[in-house]
Write a protein that holds these residues in place. Structure first.
Motif, PDB file in Angstrom:
ATOM      1  N   ILE A 148       0.850  -1.200   0.000  1.00  0.00           N
ATOM      2  CA  ILE A 148       0.000   0.000   0.000  1.00  0.00           C
ATOM      3  C   ILE A 148       0.883   1.248   0.000  1.00  0.00           C
ATOM      4  O   ILE A 148       0.642   2.198  -0.756  1.00  0.00           O
ATOM      5  CB  ILE A 148      -0.965  -0.010   1.207  1.00  0.00           C
ATOM      6  CG1 ILE A 148      -2.002  -1.114   1.043  1.00  0.00           C
ATOM      7  CG2 ILE A 148      -1.638   1.354   1.380  1.00  0.00           C
ATOM      8  CD1 ILE A 148      -2.820  -1.402   2.296  1.00  0.00           C
ATOM      9  N   ASN A 149       1.921   1.236   0.831  1.00  0.00           N
ATOM     10  CA  ASN A 149       2.829   2.391   0.895  1.00  0.00           C
ATOM     11  C   ASN A 149       3.527   2.613  -0.441  1.00  0.00           C
ATOM     12  O   ASN A 149       3.722   3.759  -0.856  1.00  0.00           O
ATOM     13  CB  ASN A 149       3.851   2.209   2.013  1.00  0.00           C
ATOM     14  CG  ASN A 149       3.218   2.268   3.378  1.00  0.00           C
ATOM     15  OD1 ASN A 149       2.016   2.476   3.521  1.00  0.00           O
ATOM     16  ND2 ASN A 149       4.019   2.071   4.397  1.00  0.00           N
ATOM     17  N   ALA A 150       3.899   1.540  -1.105  1.00  0.00           N
ATOM     18  CA  ALA A 150       4.548   1.669  -2.411  1.00  0.00           C
ATOM     19  C   ALA A 150       3.601   2.320  -3.416  1.00  0.00           C
ATOM     20  O   ALA A 150       4.021   3.178  -4.208  1.00  0.00           O
ATOM     21  CB  ALA A 150       5.000   0.300  -2.911  1.00  0.00           C
ATOM     22  N   ARG A 151       2.312   1.955  -3.368  1.00  0.00           N
ATOM     23  CA  ARG A 151       1.324   2.582  -4.257  1.00  0.00           C
ATOM     24  C   ARG A 151       1.151   4.063  -3.939  1.00  0.00           C
ATOM     25  O   ARG A 151       1.058   4.896  -4.838  1.00  0.00           O
ATOM     26  CB  ARG A 151      -0.016   1.858  -4.156  1.00  0.00           C
ATOM     27  CG  ARG A 151      -0.009   0.512  -4.832  1.00  0.00           C
ATOM     28  CD  ARG A 151      -1.412  -0.094  -4.867  1.00  0.00           C
ATOM     29  NE  ARG A 151      -1.276  -1.534  -4.895  1.00  0.00           N
ATOM     30  CZ  ARG A 151      -1.827  -2.362  -4.020  1.00  0.00           C
ATOM     31  NH1 ARG A 151      -2.606  -1.916  -3.065  1.00  0.00           N
ATOM     32  NH2 ARG A 151      -1.640  -3.655  -4.126  1.00  0.00           N
ATOM     33  N   LEU A 152       1.094   4.385  -2.649  1.00  0.00           N
ATOM     34  CA  LEU A 152       0.970   5.790  -2.244  1.00  0.00           C
ATOM     35  C   LEU A 152       2.191   6.599  -2.696  1.00  0.00           C
ATOM     36  O   LEU A 152       2.062   7.714  -3.200  1.00  0.00           O
ATOM     37  CB  LEU A 152       0.803   5.906  -0.730  1.00  0.00           C
ATOM     38  CG  LEU A 152      -0.535   5.486  -0.151  1.00  0.00           C
ATOM     39  CD1 LEU A 152      -0.461   5.393   1.379  1.00  0.00           C
ATOM     40  CD2 LEU A 152      -1.619   6.466  -0.572  1.00  0.00           C
ATOM     41  N   LEU A 153       3.355   6.026  -2.526  1.00  0.00           N
ATOM     42  CA  LEU A 153       4.582   6.698  -2.942  1.00  0.00           C
ATOM     43  C   LEU A 153       4.610   6.887  -4.456  1.00  0.00           C
ATOM     44  O   LEU A 153       4.981   7.963  -4.946  1.00  0.00           O
ATOM     45  CB  LEU A 153       5.796   5.895  -2.476  1.00  0.00           C
ATOM     46  CG  LEU A 153       7.146   6.582  -2.501  1.00  0.00           C
ATOM     47  CD1 LEU A 153       7.123   7.869  -1.691  1.00  0.00           C
ATOM     48  CD2 LEU A 153       8.217   5.656  -1.974  1.00  0.00           C
ATOM     49  N   ASP A 154       4.171   5.878  -5.187  1.00  0.00           N
ATOM     50  CA  ASP A 154       4.101   5.973  -6.640  1.00  0.00           C
ATOM     51  C   ASP A 154       3.120   7.081  -7.056  1.00  0.00           C
ATOM     52  O   ASP A 154       3.402   7.850  -7.984  1.00  0.00           O
ATOM     53  CB  ASP A 154       3.672   4.625  -7.234  1.00  0.00           C
ATOM     54  CG  ASP A 154       3.679   4.632  -8.744  1.00  0.00           C
ATOM     55  OD1 ASP A 154       4.712   5.028  -9.334  1.00  0.00           O
ATOM     56  OD2 ASP A 154       2.646   4.258  -9.332  1.00  0.00           O
ATOM     57  N   MET A 155       1.992   7.172  -6.359  1.00  0.00           N
ATOM     58  CA  MET A 155       1.004   8.212  -6.656  1.00  0.00           C
ATOM     59  C   MET A 155       1.611   9.603  -6.447  1.00  0.00           C
ATOM     60  O   MET A 155       1.465  10.490  -7.285  1.00  0.00           O
ATOM     61  CB  MET A 155      -0.222   8.046  -5.760  1.00  0.00           C
ATOM     62  CG  MET A 155      -1.312   9.070  -6.004  1.00  0.00           C
ATOM     63  SD  MET A 155      -2.626   8.980  -4.758  1.00  0.00           S
ATOM     64  CE  MET A 155      -1.766   9.622  -3.327  1.00  0.00           C
ATOM     65  N   HIS A 156       2.345   9.776  -5.324  1.00  0.00           N
ATOM     66  CA  HIS A 156       2.990  11.061  -5.066  1.00  0.00           C
ATOM     67  C   HIS A 156       4.031  11.376  -6.140  1.00  0.00           C
ATOM     68  O   HIS A 156       4.125  12.519  -6.599  1.00  0.00           O
ATOM     69  CB  HIS A 156       3.657  11.072  -3.685  1.00  0.00           C
ATOM     70  CG  HIS A 156       2.708  11.307  -2.556  1.00  0.00           C
ATOM     71  ND1 HIS A 156       2.098  12.522  -2.342  1.00  0.00           N
ATOM     72  CD2 HIS A 156       2.259  10.482  -1.578  1.00  0.00           C
ATOM     73  CE1 HIS A 156       1.321  12.437  -1.281  1.00  0.00           C
ATOM     74  NE2 HIS A 156       1.396  11.205  -0.802  1.00  0.00           N
TER      75      HIS A 156
END
Length: 195
Positions: A148-156
């Motif tokens: 989930i954190n990797a997806r959030l980081l990718d979104m940012h």
């Protein structure tokens, strides 16, 4: 009588020398010795897993802090969290190595299912099995939170890239407005376009 007294004095000197020459053992040596003698300290295995559980619980907590940081775009906090996560990963890897050594897996083998095989061969070790299941549950939780954190980081990262691209285009092609308030096509020459 003097010879007997001198002989008695020599023996303690030899004993002291023997203690000084005794090799010093590390924790890994102790595990290795136990394995070679056929003894596997099951209490130690349970203790190692308990220590792994404590570390991975802290790791999951850090991942959740990281997630909160990403959700609220507090990007400046990420380097400190990343450094702390890296330190925990090193500690987890060290403990995993100790546990594998304790169950008879050499550091070079790193058999992925070694713990399951050990538990299968030691069915009476309920405490170890319970702790192992708890550790696996925490590892799954850590993996899911990390994804989930990797997806959030990718979104940012994507949003930042899009914003930079928009700002870069804006600087390259500043919008000019005509008398009617509508944007006018630019020719690429600032002198011509501003006239």
């Amino acid at each position: 009588a003097k010879k007997g007294k001198a002989a008695k004095e020599e023996k303690p000197a030899k004993k002291a020398k023997k203690d000084d020459d005794a090799p010093k053992y590390s924790r890994a040596d102790a595990f290795g010795e136990a394995l070679m003698s056929g003894k596997k300290d099951k209490k130690t295995i349970a203790q190692l897993i308990e220590r792994e559980i404590a570390l991975i619980s802290r790791f999951v907590s850090l991942l959740q802090q990281e997630q909160d940081t990403l959700k609220h775009a507090r990007i400046a906090e990420l380097p400190a969290l990343t450094a702390e996560k890296s330190a925990l990963v090193e500690q987890l890897n060290t403990l995993e190595g100790e546990r594998l050594l304790a169950i008879g897996v050499t550091p070079n083998e790193r058999a992925p299912l070694a713990m399951e095989a050990w538990l299968k061969n030691n069915p009476g070790e309920r405490l170890v099995a319970e702790r192992w299941q708890k550790l696996l549950e925490l590892a799954r939780q850590a993996k899911n939170t990390h994804l989930i954190n990797a997806r959030l980081l990718d979104m940012h990262a994507r949003q930042t890239t899009e914003l930079l691209a928009a700002l870069t285009r804006q600087v390259e092609n500043p919008a000019l407005y005509g008398a009617s308030g509508q944007t006018m096509p630019t020719s690429g020459s600032r002198i011509i376009d501003s006239a």
